[in-house]
Motif scaffolding. Structure first.
Motif, PDB file in Angstrom:
ATOM      1  N   ASP A  88      54.302  62.486  -0.405  1.00  0.00           N
ATOM      2  CA  ASP A  88      53.299  62.503  -1.465  1.00  0.00           C
ATOM      3  C   ASP A  88      53.642  63.628  -2.441  1.00  0.00           C
ATOM      4  OD1 ASP A  88      51.036  62.646  -3.063  1.00  0.00           O
ATOM      5  OD2 ASP A  88      49.622  62.824  -1.394  1.00  0.00           O
ATOM      6  N   LEU A  89      53.857  63.289  -3.724  1.00  0.00           N
ATOM      7  CA  LEU A  89      54.200  64.295  -4.725  1.00  0.00           C
ATOM      8  C   LEU A  89      52.972  64.948  -5.340  1.00  0.00           C
ATOM      9  CD1 LEU A  89      57.181  62.562  -6.548  1.00  0.00           C
ATOM     10  CD2 LEU A  89      57.157  63.910  -4.433  1.00  0.00           C
ATOM     11  N   GLY A  90      51.787  64.478  -4.999  1.00  0.00           N
ATOM     12  CA  GLY A  90      50.567  65.087  -5.490  1.00  0.00           C
ATOM     13  C   GLY A  90      50.174  64.583  -6.864  1.00  0.00           C
ATOM     14  N   SER A  91      49.464  65.439  -7.600  1.00  0.00           N
ATOM     15  CA  SER A  91      48.973  65.075  -8.924  1.00  0.00           C
ATOM     16  C   SER A  91      48.966  66.318  -9.815  1.00  0.00           C
ATOM     17  CB  SER A  91      47.565  64.491  -8.825  1.00  0.00           C
ATOM     18  OG  SER A  91      46.682  65.428  -8.244  1.00  0.00           O
ATOM     19  N   LEU A  92      48.843  66.091 -11.114  1.00  0.00           N
ATOM     20  CA  LEU A  92      48.781  67.216 -12.048  1.00  0.00           C
ATOM     21  C   LEU A  92      47.464  67.968 -11.912  1.00  0.00           C
ATOM     22  CD1 LEU A  92      50.310  65.567 -15.242  1.00  0.00           C
ATOM     23  CD2 LEU A  92      51.346  67.356 -13.832  1.00  0.00           C
ATOM     24  N   VAL A  93      46.393  67.225 -11.659  1.00  0.00           N
ATOM     25  CA  VAL A  93      45.058  67.797 -11.524  1.00  0.00           C
ATOM     26  C   VAL A  93      44.449  67.245 -10.238  1.00  0.00           C
ATOM     27  CG1 VAL A  93      42.763  67.953 -12.570  1.00  0.00           C
ATOM     28  CG2 VAL A  93      44.793  67.911 -14.037  1.00  0.00           C
ATOM     29  N   GLY A 110      44.957  60.831 -10.348  1.00  0.00           N
ATOM     30  CA  GLY A 110      46.121  60.127  -9.839  1.00  0.00           C
ATOM     31  C   GLY A 110      47.405  60.475 -10.559  1.00  0.00           C
ATOM     32  N   SER A 111      48.512  59.978  -9.987  1.00  0.00           N
ATOM     33  CA  SER A 111      49.826  60.113 -10.613  1.00  0.00           C
ATOM     34  C   SER A 111      50.649  58.873 -10.270  1.00  0.00           C
ATOM     35  CB  SER A 111      50.543  61.378 -10.133  1.00  0.00           C
ATOM     36  OG  SER A 111      50.765  61.334  -8.738  1.00  0.00           O
ATOM     37  N   TYR A 112      51.672  58.609 -11.072  1.00  0.00           N
ATOM     38  CA  TYR A 112      52.504  57.422 -10.913  1.00  0.00           C
ATOM     39  C   TYR A 112      53.971  57.807 -11.054  1.00  0.00           C
ATOM     40  CZ  TYR A 112      48.064  55.120 -11.526  1.00  0.00           C
ATOM     41  OH  TYR A 112      46.765  54.728 -11.363  1.00  0.00           O
ATOM     42  N   ASP A 134      43.249  59.874   1.607  1.00  0.00           N
ATOM     43  CA  ASP A 134      42.623  61.202   1.684  1.00  0.00           C
ATOM     44  C   ASP A 134      42.364  61.804   0.305  1.00  0.00           C
ATOM     45  OD1 ASP A 134      45.379  61.460   1.326  1.00  0.00           O
ATOM     46  OD2 ASP A 134      45.490  63.367   2.386  1.00  0.00           O
ATOM     47  N   ALA A 135      43.081  61.345  -0.710  1.00  0.00           N
ATOM     48  CA  ALA A 135      42.883  61.835  -2.078  1.00  0.00           C
ATOM     49  C   ALA A 135      42.044  60.864  -2.919  1.00  0.00           C
ATOM     50  CB  ALA A 135      44.235  62.056  -2.758  1.00  0.00           C
ATOM     51  N   TYR A 136      41.781  59.673  -2.382  1.00  0.00           N
ATOM     52  CA  TYR A 136      41.045  58.622  -3.104  1.00  0.00           C
ATOM     53  C   TYR A 136      41.695  58.301  -4.444  1.00  0.00           C
ATOM     54  CZ  TYR A 136      37.480  59.782   0.330  1.00  0.00           C
ATOM     55  OH  TYR A 136      36.831  60.032   1.499  1.00  0.00           O
ATOM     56  N   ALA A 137      43.023  58.340  -4.485  1.00  0.00           N
ATOM     57  CA  ALA A 137      43.736  58.092  -5.743  1.00  0.00           C
ATOM     58  C   ALA A 137      45.165  57.635  -5.452  1.00  0.00           C
ATOM     59  CB  ALA A 137      43.777  59.367  -6.591  1.00  0.00           C
ATOM     60  N   ASN A 138      45.772  57.008  -6.446  1.00  0.00           N
ATOM     61  CA  ASN A 138      47.198  56.713  -6.375  1.00  0.00           C
ATOM     62  C   ASN A 138      47.964  57.997  -6.624  1.00  0.00           C
ATOM     63  OD1 ASN A 138      47.186  53.874  -5.958  1.00  0.00           O
ATOM     64  ND2 ASN A 138      46.621  53.577  -8.091  1.00  0.00           N
ATOM     65  N   HIS A 139      49.073  58.162  -5.919  1.00  0.00           N
ATOM     66  CA  HIS A 139      49.936  59.329  -6.131  1.00  0.00           C
ATOM     67  C   HIS A 139      51.388  58.874  -6.223  1.00  0.00           C
ATOM     68  CE1 HIS A 139      47.342  62.895  -4.487  1.00  0.00           C
ATOM     69  NE2 HIS A 139      46.791  62.294  -5.520  1.00  0.00           N
ATOM     70  N   ALA A 140      52.155  59.607  -7.022  1.00  0.00           N
ATOM     71  CA  ALA A 140      53.603  59.412  -7.060  1.00  0.00           C
ATOM     72  C   ALA A 140      54.156  59.785  -5.693  1.00  0.00           C
ATOM     73  CB  ALA A 140      54.223  60.288  -8.149  1.00  0.00           C
ATOM     74  N   ILE A 141      55.140  59.016  -5.233  1.00  0.00           N
ATOM     75  CA  ILE A 141      55.751  59.276  -3.930  1.00  0.00           C
ATOM     76  C   ILE A 141      57.268  59.146  -4.031  1.00  0.00           C
ATOM     77  CG2 ILE A 141      53.744  58.515  -2.616  1.00  0.00           C
ATOM     78  CD1 ILE A 141      56.719  56.301  -2.526  1.00  0.00           C
ATOM     79  N   VAL A 142      57.951  59.751  -3.054  1.00  0.00           N
ATOM     80  CA  VAL A 142      59.380  59.531  -2.862  1.00  0.00           C
ATOM     81  C   VAL A 142      59.562  59.127  -1.411  1.00  0.00           C
ATOM     82  CG1 VAL A 142      61.656  60.622  -2.702  1.00  0.00           C
ATOM     83  CG2 VAL A 142      60.179  61.123  -4.635  1.00  0.00           C
ATOM     84  N   TRP A 143      60.371  58.108  -1.184  1.00  0.00           N
ATOM     85  CA  TRP A 143      60.704  57.678   0.167  1.00  0.00           C
ATOM     86  C   TRP A 143      62.192  57.894   0.385  1.00  0.00           C
ATOM     87  CZ3 TRP A 143      64.371  54.499   2.139  1.00  0.00           C
ATOM     88  CH2 TRP A 143      64.277  54.177   3.487  1.00  0.00           C
ATOM     89  N   ASP A 144      62.560  58.400   1.556  1.00  0.00           N
ATOM     90  CA  ASP A 144      63.959  58.397   1.974  1.00  0.00           C
ATOM     91  C   ASP A 144      63.997  58.113   3.472  1.00  0.00           C
ATOM     92  OD1 ASP A 144      64.149  60.897   3.555  1.00  0.00           O
ATOM     93  OD2 ASP A 144      63.915  61.900   1.628  1.00  0.00           O
TER      94      ASP A 144
END
Length: 171
Positions: free
Chosen positions: A69-74, A78-80, A52-62
């Motif tokens: 999805d942690l989102g992005s700065l802009v 993307g974010s990593y 849905d964001a057409y980009a890689n995003h940093a994530i946390v799984w538990d």
């Protein structure tokens, strides 16, 4: 061939030693993403493609919430995710616009603050947070496209991003 045999022997020894010591493990499918860190509570940090964001995003799984999805700065960039501490704080890098090119800034993410742009060292235009300690201090590298040199940094809320004073090296 010797490398394979050595690795196989080490794995076999580890599994047998674990079984003899009564250590048990479980393997869980945690989804389709690249994992890069885990904390003592089993929270995993990494990067996933978000359609849905057409980009890689940093994530946390538990195990309770699955992938977050942690989102992005802009938005639209993307974010990593790179590392997570026991408080669930994450560090990594996020793309930001820079002269028509996407550059990366280090970030720290928490449930309370979301993703905070830590920037880069003075004179540099990109940085990546690679480690976060239990106090929330971020450690990583900062670099400049101009001179192709990188420098190690520490970031804390008290001092911001400071160079660790180690020699800069080229990439």
């Amino acid at each position: 061939m010797n490398i394979k045999l050595t690795f196989s022997a080490a794995v076999t020894f580890t599994v047998l030693a674990s079984a003899c010591l009564g250590v048990s493990y479980s393997i869980t499918d945690i989804g389709d993403f690249t994992a890069s860190g885990i904390n003592n509570f089993g929270q995993v940090v990494g990067t996933a493609y978000m359609a849905d964001a057409y980009a890689n995003h940093a994530i946390v799984w538990d195990s309770t919430n699955g992938i977050r999805d942690l989102g992005s700065l802009v938005p639209g960039y993307g974010s990593y995710g790179r590392d997570i501490n026991d408080a669930g704080q994450v560090t990594g890098s996020g793309r930001v616009p820079y002269g028509g090119l996407g550059q990366y800034h280090a970030f720290r993410w928490s449930v309370d603050e979301g993703m905070v742009d830590l920037g880069a060292l003075s004179g540099d235009n990109m940085a990546v947070g690679f480690a976060i300690d239990q106090a929330g201090h971020v450690y990583g590298v900062s670099a400049s496209w101009n001179d192709r040199l990188t420098e190690f940094f520490e970031w804390s809320e008290d001092s911001g991003m400071i160079a660790l004073g180690l020699p800069r090296y080229g990439y």
